[in-house]
Design a protein around this motif. Sequence first.
Motif: not given
Length: 275
Positions: A57, A59-64, A72
């Motif tokens: 995974k 991720t950056s904060g809520e970003i997958d 996006q």
Amino acid sequence: MLELRNVTKRFGDTIAVNNVSTNFEPGQMVGVIGRSGAGKSTLLRLINRLATADEGKITSGEIDVRSLSGTQLRAWRARCAMIFQQFNLVNRLDVLTNVLIGRIGNAGTVPVMFKHFSATDRANAAMALDRLDLLSQALQRADTLSGGQQQRVAIARALMQKPTIILADEPIASLDPRNARLVMEALRTINQQDKITVITNLHTLDAARAYCDRIIGMAHGHVVFDGTPDMLTSSMIQQIYGDEHETAVDESLTSTIAATGTAGQAGKRHLEAAH
């Protein structure tokens, strides 16, 4: 915070990045070191999604990051500006237009193709060039500049994306020591002034030690070191570089940094004054 968990990327039978877990706090200046083929470039490309991880995974904060597509994904790539070893400028275009191309992720492809830029964008591009001491070259063709100047144009183009992260893939590998110093000083000043996270791949130790707060060492796709420059021991350097450990130190760059310390501070003051 940008976070990688158990990230793996394969190319056929080759594992370029092998089960890497790490994170990057906002505003860090991180140097990723290792010999050729260690996985440094692939790691940055996985973050920017120029390549997609096979496992794990990002991720950056809520970003997958692995799941992004379409609009996006374009927004993420704008947020994670990429600087390449070979500059990737359009040689036939002038410097200012090359910088304005950085707006493509926000303005769209068609307006950029027809050079339909707003007055605000043009002003911001000029300011970015001024920060990098290149405003006087704004109307020159990109291919008339030196390699070091072209790389600073690439940095100005990255700034036009209004990024929160700059990913620099071997940004000084093809430059002489003086221009390497100018490029690294520019990245460091932007990191400090704009609080932009900078993650840069560097083949040699000296630039990483001189400009980065944190160093990640990679070997055979694994992260084998993660710490501050003063934590790098001789045995750890050997583990990162193997038989190439003696050539990992670029003495010409070291001497240039030392000999031009005063000039470097003057360059830093110029950037600070422009900002």
